[in-house]
Design a protein around this motif. Sequence first.
Motif, short mmCIF file in Angstrom:
data_model
loop_
_atom_site.label_atom_id
_atom_site.label_comp_id
_atom_site.label_asym_id
_atom_site.label_seq_id
_atom_site.Cartn_x
_atom_site.Cartn_y
_atom_site.Cartn_z
N UNK A 180 4.03 4.21 18.67
CA UNK A 180 3.78 5.05 19.85
C UNK A 180 4.06 6.50 19.48
N UNK A 181 3.53 7.41 20.28
CA UNK A 181 3.76 8.83 20.08
C UNK A 181 4.58 9.35 21.24
N UNK A 182 5.57 10.19 20.95
CA UNK A 182 6.39 10.77 22.00
C UNK A 182 7.78 11.11 21.51
N UNK A 183 8.70 11.19 22.45
CA UNK A 183 10.09 11.49 22.11
C UNK A 183 10.78 10.15 21.79
N UNK A 184 11.38 10.01 20.62
CA UNK A 184 11.88 8.70 20.17
C UNK A 184 12.82 7.98 21.14
N UNK A 185 13.87 8.62 21.59
CA UNK A 185 14.83 7.93 22.46
C UNK A 185 14.16 7.44 23.74
N UNK A 186 13.34 8.27 24.32
CA UNK A 186 12.67 7.92 25.57
C UNK A 186 11.72 6.74 25.37
N UNK A 187 10.93 6.78 24.31
CA UNK A 187 9.96 5.71 24.06
C UNK A 187 10.65 4.39 23.72
N UNK A 188 11.75 4.45 22.98
CA UNK A 188 12.51 3.24 22.63
C UNK A 188 13.07 2.60 23.89
N UNK A 189 13.65 3.40 24.77
CA UNK A 189 14.23 2.86 26.01
C UNK A 189 13.15 2.33 26.95
N UNK A 190 12.00 3.01 27.01
CA UNK A 190 10.90 2.51 27.85
C UNK A 190 10.40 1.16 27.36
N UNK B 243 12.78 -12.64 18.28
CA UNK B 243 11.60 -11.92 17.79
C UNK B 243 11.98 -10.44 17.72
N UNK B 244 11.44 -9.74 16.74
CA UNK B 244 11.74 -8.32 16.57
C UNK B 244 10.51 -7.46 16.85
N UNK B 245 10.74 -6.34 17.50
CA UNK B 245 9.74 -5.30 17.67
C UNK B 245 10.13 -4.18 16.71
N UNK B 246 9.37 -4.01 15.64
CA UNK B 246 9.62 -2.94 14.68
C UNK B 246 8.86 -1.72 15.21
N UNK B 247 9.61 -0.72 15.68
CA UNK B 247 9.04 0.38 16.45
C UNK B 247 9.05 1.68 15.65
N UNK B 248 7.89 2.31 15.58
CA UNK B 248 7.76 3.64 14.99
C UNK B 248 7.34 4.58 16.11
N UNK B 249 8.17 5.59 16.36
CA UNK B 249 7.82 6.60 17.35
C UNK B 249 7.47 7.86 16.58
N UNK B 250 6.23 8.28 16.69
CA UNK B 250 5.77 9.48 16.01
C UNK B 250 6.02 10.65 16.96
N UNK B 251 6.84 11.58 16.51
CA UNK B 251 7.26 12.70 17.33
C UNK B 251 6.09 13.64 17.61
N UNK B 252 6.07 14.18 18.83
CA UNK B 252 5.02 15.14 19.22
C UNK B 252 5.11 16.43 18.43
#
Length: 143
Positions: free
Chosen positions: A89-99, A35-44
């Motif tokens: 999600x909103x935040x810093x991309x690398x951090x949110x992806x790893x979380x 299964x895939x999680x297609x993730x969009x992190x919107x930068x602050x």
Amino acid sequence: MERFIRKIIIPVDGSQSSAKALEMGLAIAKASGAICFVVEVIEDFGPLPGYYDAAPLGQDRVKWISEQRFEKIHPILAETKVEWKRVVVEGYPAEEICKLAEKEKVDLIVIGSRGHGILGRFLMGSVSDRVVHHSPCSVTVVR
């Protein structure tokens, strides 16, 4: 036989390299039954020139940017037989992806490399580099 790859994160940001990563991630998922999680992190810090515009006054910034990005990848996702979930999600991309990778116990992250030059990496850093160094799982970087 146990499946090695059950969950995959594919971050998308509207760039050409993230579209290539999406295609590769979906191919890996199809082959492995993941299964895939297609993730969009919107930068602050706001919009990046060339990737998307600022939200109009009165519009929800996160929703506006996310919809602009999703329009670019929707045709790819509409054609796939792979099971996928959209995560915004909103935040810093690398951090949110790893979380998210840690929270969902993901087996693989397939991420695009924007290919910043030396100056770009110095000024902005590389999300893919940070994900590679801080991820709780394996990472494939797509050029």
